[in-house]
Design a protein around this motif. Sequence first.
Motif, PDB file in Angstrom:
ATOM      1  N   VAL A 231      -3.371  -8.236  -5.808  1.00 41.56           N
ATOM      2  CA  VAL A 231      -3.247  -7.264  -4.764  1.00 41.56           C
ATOM      3  C   VAL A 231      -2.743  -5.834  -5.359  1.00 41.56           C
ATOM      4  N   LYS A 232      -3.484  -4.635  -5.202  1.00 43.35           N
ATOM      5  CA  LYS A 232      -3.421  -3.630  -5.666  1.00 43.35           C
ATOM      6  C   LYS A 232      -2.647  -2.746  -4.623  1.00 43.35           C
ATOM      7  N   LEU A 233      -1.375  -2.267  -4.952  1.00 38.74           N
ATOM      8  CA  LEU A 233      -0.409  -1.682  -3.917  1.00 38.74           C
ATOM      9  C   LEU A 233      -0.410  -0.184  -4.199  1.00 38.74           C
ATOM     10  N   PRO A 234       0.059   0.596  -3.303  1.00 41.91           N
ATOM     11  CA  PRO A 234       0.739   2.029  -3.625  1.00 41.91           C
ATOM     12  C   PRO A 234       1.465   2.183  -4.905  1.00 41.91           C
ATOM     13  N   HIS A 235       2.329   1.703  -5.040  1.00 38.10           N
ATOM     14  CA  HIS A 235       3.330   1.838  -5.930  1.00 38.10           C
ATOM     15  C   HIS A 235       3.673   0.217  -6.383  1.00 38.10           C
ATOM     16  N   LYS A 236       5.026   0.047  -7.065  1.00 38.68           N
ATOM     17  CA  LYS A 236       5.460  -1.202  -7.650  1.00 38.68           C
ATOM     18  C   LYS A 236       6.230  -1.500  -6.455  1.00 38.68           C
ATOM     19  N   PHE A 237       6.347  -3.117  -6.260  1.00 41.91           N
ATOM     20  CA  PHE A 237       6.819  -3.575  -5.212  1.00 41.91           C
ATOM     21  C   PHE A 237       7.827  -4.485  -5.634  1.00 41.91           C
TER      22      PHE A 237
ATOM     23  N   LEU B 191       2.285  -5.907   3.698  1.00 42.60           N
ATOM     24  CA  LEU B 191       1.158  -5.448   4.378  1.00 42.60           C
ATOM     25  C   LEU B 191       1.312  -3.895   4.931  1.00 42.60           C
ATOM     26  N   TRP B 192       2.675  -3.688   5.600  1.00 44.42           N
ATOM     27  CA  TRP B 192       2.922  -2.312   6.253  1.00 44.42           C
ATOM     28  C   TRP B 192       2.923  -1.541   4.898  1.00 44.42           C
ATOM     29  N   PHE B 193       3.539  -1.839   3.971  1.00 48.01           N
ATOM     30  CA  PHE B 193       3.374  -0.746   3.003  1.00 48.01           C
ATOM     31  C   PHE B 193       2.132  -0.264   2.433  1.00 48.01           C
ATOM     32  N   LYS B 194       1.213  -1.372   2.125  1.00 50.86           N
ATOM     33  CA  LYS B 194      -0.171  -1.353   1.748  1.00 50.86           C
ATOM     34  C   LYS B 194      -1.106  -0.486   2.772  1.00 50.86           C
ATOM     35  N   GLU B 195      -0.766  -0.557   4.224  1.00 55.03           N
ATOM     36  CA  GLU B 195      -1.494   0.177   4.933  1.00 55.03           C
ATOM     37  C   GLU B 195      -0.982   1.627   5.328  1.00 55.03           C
ATOM     38  N   ASN B 196       0.392   1.658   5.043  1.00 54.07           N
ATOM     39  CA  ASN B 196       0.951   3.344   5.507  1.00 54.07           C
ATOM     40  C   ASN B 196       1.391   4.175   4.202  1.00 54.07           C
ATOM     41  N   ALA B 197       1.599   3.532   3.049  1.00 55.65           N
ATOM     42  CA  ALA B 197       2.339   4.134   1.958  1.00 55.65           C
ATOM     43  C   ALA B 197       0.795   5.082   1.284  1.00 55.65           C
ATOM     44  N   TYR B 198       1.383   6.130   0.596  1.00 53.85           N
ATOM     45  CA  TYR B 198       0.263   6.898  -0.079  1.00 53.85           C
ATOM     46  C   TYR B 198       0.201   6.287  -1.760  1.00 53.85           C
ATOM     47  N   ALA B 199      -0.669   6.612  -2.446  1.00 50.97           N
ATOM     48  CA  ALA B 199      -0.675   6.284  -3.678  1.00 50.97           C
ATOM     49  C   ALA B 199       0.498   7.109  -4.393  1.00 50.97           C
TER      50      ALA B 199
ATOM     51  N   ASP C 284       0.532  -8.649  14.519  1.00 51.92           N
ATOM     52  CA  ASP C 284      -0.311  -7.662  14.375  1.00 51.92           C
ATOM     53  C   ASP C 284      -0.817  -7.402  12.886  1.00 51.92           C
ATOM     54  N   LEU C 285       0.107  -7.270  11.962  1.00 55.19           N
ATOM     55  CA  LEU C 285       0.146  -7.173  10.404  1.00 55.19           C
ATOM     56  C   LEU C 285      -0.723  -8.301   9.828  1.00 55.19           C
ATOM     57  N   LEU C 286      -0.352  -9.529  10.188  1.00 52.18           N
ATOM     58  CA  LEU C 286      -0.549 -10.809   9.892  1.00 52.18           C
ATOM     59  C   LEU C 286      -2.023 -11.059  10.262  1.00 52.18           C
ATOM     60  N   ASP C 287      -2.394 -10.778  11.403  1.00 48.35           N
ATOM     61  CA  ASP C 287      -3.660 -10.864  12.099  1.00 48.35           C
ATOM     62  C   ASP C 287      -4.715 -10.176  11.300  1.00 48.35           C
ATOM     63  N   ARG C 288      -4.344  -8.922  10.890  1.00 47.52           N
ATOM     64  CA  ARG C 288      -5.138  -7.984  10.351  1.00 47.52           C
ATOM     65  C   ARG C 288      -4.995  -8.099   8.475  1.00 47.52           C
ATOM     66  N   LYS C 289      -4.417  -9.104   8.007  1.00 47.53           N
ATOM     67  CA  LYS C 289      -4.055  -9.356   6.720  1.00 47.53           C
ATOM     68  C   LYS C 289      -5.366  -9.029   5.708  1.00 47.53           C
ATOM     69  N   GLU C 290      -6.493  -9.551   6.188  1.00 49.85           N
ATOM     70  CA  GLU C 290      -7.802  -9.454   5.207  1.00 49.85           C
ATOM     71  C   GLU C 290      -8.277  -7.943   5.358  1.00 49.85           C
TER      72      GLU C 290
ATOM     73  N   LEU D 154      -5.933  -5.759   3.297  1.00 49.63           N
ATOM     74  CA  LEU D 154      -5.772  -5.802   1.819  1.00 49.63           C
ATOM     75  C   LEU D 154      -7.189  -5.332   1.240  1.00 49.63           C
ATOM     76  N   ALA D 155      -8.113  -5.422   2.069  1.00 46.75           N
ATOM     77  CA  ALA D 155      -9.517  -4.890   1.463  1.00 46.75           C
ATOM     78  C   ALA D 155      -9.561  -3.234   1.432  1.00 46.75           C
ATOM     79  N   ALA D 156      -8.841  -2.681   2.306  1.00 43.51           N
ATOM     80  CA  ALA D 156      -8.859  -1.170   2.623  1.00 43.51           C
ATOM     81  C   ALA D 156      -8.233  -0.511   1.309  1.00 43.51           C
ATOM     82  N   PRO D 157      -8.886   0.602   0.984  1.00 43.36           N
ATOM     83  CA  PRO D 157      -8.360   1.582  -0.371  1.00 43.36           C
ATOM     84  C   PRO D 157      -7.099   1.988   0.132  1.00 43.36           C
ATOM     85  N   ILE D 158      -6.320   2.388  -1.005  1.00 43.03           N
ATOM     86  CA  ILE D 158      -5.004   2.861  -0.965  1.00 43.03           C
ATOM     87  C   ILE D 158      -4.904   4.485  -0.359  1.00 43.03           C
ATOM     88  N   LEU D 159      -4.311   4.612   0.579  1.00 42.65           N
ATOM     89  CA  LEU D 159      -4.231   6.023   1.038  1.00 42.65           C
ATOM     90  C   LEU D 159      -3.967   7.164   0.227  1.00 42.65           C
TER      91      LEU D 159
END
Length: 308
Positions: free
Chosen positions: A131-137, A261-269, A293-299, A302-307
Amino acid sequence: MGLTKEQIVNVKGRGFLQNRGTECFSGRIVSVGGMFTQEELRAIAECTEKYGNGKVIFTSRLSAEIPGIPFDKIEEAESYMKACNLYFGGTGAKIRPITACKGTTCIYGNIDTQALAKEIHDKFYIGMSDVKLPHKFKIGVGGCPNSCMKPSLNDVGIEGCKRISFDSEMCKGCKKCSIALACPSKAVTVVDGKAVIDESKCKKCGVCVGKCPFGAVPQEAESVCRIYVGGTWGKKQRMGTLLSGTYKEDDVSEVILKVMLWFKENAYAKERLGAAIDRIGVDVLEKSLATNDLLDRKEEILAAPILE
């Protein structure tokens, strides 16, 4: 031989960092919550003797780093460690190795830190390694509010504590209150013949549990976890935000997944979790954590590009 930037970046993604002024690298062997068996330590010693410079450095993320590995020996070192069920890694914009204190055996430990770290390691460091994230986690597990592992300075920090109950009817108003004497935070005072706990000072450390001879604080107290989010240390410093309430150990992994998941969806690169929380608001994060909601939209997340 003159290494290219691409070669250096490639091996860095596999856990090898170039040693300054050389074409040798330090390889990070990932632990499970900081624990290695005697067989694993022997294998690490043999690896540094065979491929490194004979030394081992333990990192702040509790990895065993072998310095002095020549570039052309990296693949051999990887194969050697893989045969011993050990792996190099721990770099990149993704979930980093899980750290944990010795709360499993420490007299102050309120939770089994090593077991929880193993669960988190398997579910996140291994299970979500692609899983590619906006930054280290970074995730840290501490057994008590003594904070030896500094959970509040991790992107997600788990801190073991006790759910303290106080029965004022059992309090005898002793001149030398055993609870007050035991409390390291000075959160207990005797007022008008009764012990009073200042909740703003109480750290839920559990040191007072069972100290009252009359049972005002019962002998048994439930072990729970407090969770910090958004902590960072270094050039930019931020104390982690303590989430509301406490959590059972069985619920910790779900909270971590929601935060990730919140981090992946909301944080910028290249934006750390703490910076995203400060920009958007911790109240927004907590509202998101309160639903599935985040769990229901997990896939989808995760598939969305980094902001950008």
